[in-house]
Scaffold this motif. Structure first.
Motif, PDB file in Angstrom:
ATOM      1  N   GLY A   9      12.153   0.254   3.523  1.00  0.00           N
ATOM      2  CA  GLY A   9      13.299  -0.202   2.725  1.00  0.00           C
ATOM      3  C   GLY A   9      14.183  -1.176   3.496  1.00  0.00           C
ATOM      4  N   GLY A  61      11.232  -3.942   3.436  1.00  0.00           N
ATOM      5  CA  GLY A  61      12.583  -4.084   2.897  1.00  0.00           C
ATOM      6  C   GLY A  61      12.790  -5.224   1.929  1.00  0.00           C
ATOM      7  N   THR A  91       8.961  -0.152  -1.085  1.00  0.00           N
ATOM      8  CA  THR A  91       9.986   0.820  -1.481  1.00  0.00           C
ATOM      9  C   THR A  91      10.829   0.358  -2.671  1.00  0.00           C
ATOM     10  OG1 THR A  91      10.024   1.647   0.767  1.00  0.00           O
ATOM     11  CG2 THR A  91      11.971   2.103  -0.558  1.00  0.00           C
ATOM     12  N   SER A 129       0.820  -1.211   0.000  1.00  0.00           N
ATOM     13  CA  SER A 129       0.000   0.000   0.000  1.00  0.00           C
ATOM     14  C   SER A 129       0.857   1.265   0.000  1.00  0.00           C
ATOM     15  CB  SER A 129      -0.888  -0.010   1.249  1.00  0.00           C
ATOM     16  OG  SER A 129      -1.597   1.192   1.324  1.00  0.00           O
ATOM     17  N   LYS A 170      -3.217  -4.463   9.425  1.00  0.00           N
ATOM     18  CA  LYS A 170      -1.803  -4.137   9.159  1.00  0.00           C
ATOM     19  C   LYS A 170      -1.210  -3.471  10.389  1.00  0.00           C
ATOM     20  CE  LYS A 170       1.279  -1.903   5.905  1.00  0.00           C
ATOM     21  NZ  LYS A 170       1.397  -1.263   4.611  1.00  0.00           N
TER      22      LYS A 170
END
Ligand SMILES: Cc1cc2nc3c(=O)[nH]c(=O)nc-3n(C[C@H](O)[C@H](O)[C@H](O)COP(=O)(O)O)c2cc1C
Length: 330
Positions: free
Chosen positions: A242, A269, A291, A35, A190
């Motif tokens: 990330g 990540g 990311t 998302s 989430k």
């Protein structure tokens, strides 16, 4: 459906089972896009085989339109990004009018990410989407464009709501129950890693009727500009994503998957196949890529291809079996 769309549908090697089940929903494979990093799909249509994804998790949808936080709201860090977008989105009516018709064209699972400032906000977003689908009256075989909801109780970038739900098991249980009464589609909660014990929050979501847990949202972080003598993003702290947060996401996935009986969807990540496989070994049944898409829109396909090669090399038939392969630490 045109021939091109047909070709784009994911078909796994015959000897492998890559399907993932979240409540009543079957995803064709475990790799989705996270998302807020894929919009509602429109910008990526030319770059990514969207129909071959396991799932597309939309940008957050809130009750009212939101312009988001003031700029600058993104800054790079040595191993990732800090963002403070502040849930910019067209609001639920804008979503229904402008975005849902586009999403309905896709054949992957579409999971609508929902955010709110109050419990009633979340409930109303879900209700309006459900009412809209009911009134639209689908033809047999026609797609509604909504296969489930991902409930974002973990956004660090808003003043009200967001993460304040995600740190309180009582609120999480109540919110989940109330949303469960409003939809028969799967509900995925989430969660935020910015809590004392993420397993407690996951257990509360499961007790409230959640069908799965997404694990994790961003980690609170800050960068300071030493010449301008102020934070690099306008609002100060933001959400770090990330590679820097991958070990945090994997540890959270490991812990949550042992605390609940519902599926865990791991993220944070993931850029390469081995990152995703770590999450699957830690206990996730599916993964999301966020990311990494900004520098490599092909990452979801590469990650899926890499998972397939790994499964063949390790003689694993079903992706759901990977989580039982981890040697437990002492
Ligand atoms: C620019 C940006 C916007 C995001 N917007 C949302 C959002 O609207 N809703 C949400 O639940 N998570 C949002 N996230 C969090 C991601 O979905 C994901 O949980 C997080 O970035 C960790 O995954 P990654 O390291 O692969 O990016 C956003 C992340 C980024 C970088």
């Amino acid at each position: 459906m045109n021939a091109e769309k047909k070709q784009n549908v994911f078909s796994p090697p015959a000897d492998l089972d890559l399907s993932v089940h979240i409540g009543s929903l079957a995803m064709s494979n475990p790799v989705g896009v996270a998302s807020g990093t894929f919009g509602y799909g429109e910008e990526y249509d030319e770059l990514v085989r969207i129909d071959a994804l396991g799932a597309l998790y939309t940008k957050a949808v809130t009750l009212e339109p939101r312009r988001g936080n003031p700029a600058p709201r993104l800054v790079e860090t040595p191993m990732g990004l800090i963002n403070s977008i502040g849930l910019a989105n067209p609001g639920v009516e804008g979503f229904l009018q402008e975005k849902l018709p586009l999403l309905r064209r896709h054949r992957c699972a579409i999971i609508v990410n929902v955010a709110g400032s109050t419990e009633d906000d979340y409930a109303e977003v879900v209700e309006r989407i459900e009412d809209h689908i009911a009134v639209a009256g689908m033809e047999p075989g026609e797609r509604s464009g909504v296969d489930g909801y991902e409930i974002n109780v973990s956004c660090p970038n808003v003043h009200k709501g967001g993460m304040s739900f995600g740190i309180d098991p009582v609120l999480i249980g109540r919110l989940t129950r109330s949303l469960k009464d409003r939809t028969r589609r799967p509900l995925i909660l989430k969660l935020s890693p910015n809590v004392t014990d993420i397993a407690d929050i996951a257990r509360a979501a499961e007790a409230g009727g959640a069908d799965a847990i997404s694990c994790i949202n961003t980690v609170v972080g800050m960068v300071i500009d030493t010449e301008k003598l102020r934070p690099a993003i306008a609002r100060g702290a933001g959400g770090l994503s990330g590679p820097a947060i991958r070990p945090i996401g994997i540890a959270a996935t490991y812990r949550v998957s042992r605390a609940v009986h519902i599926p865990v969807i791991g993220l944070g990540g993931i850029a390469h196949p081995s990152d995703a496989i770590q999450y699957l070994l830690a206990g996730a049944q599916a993964v999301q890529i966020g990311t990494a898409l900004f520098s490599n829109p092909r990452a979801p396909q590469e990650v899926l291809d890499g998972i397939i090669v790994w499964m063949q090399r390790h003689s694993v038939h079903s992706v759901c079996d990977i989580r039982s392969m981890l040697e437990e630490p002492e």
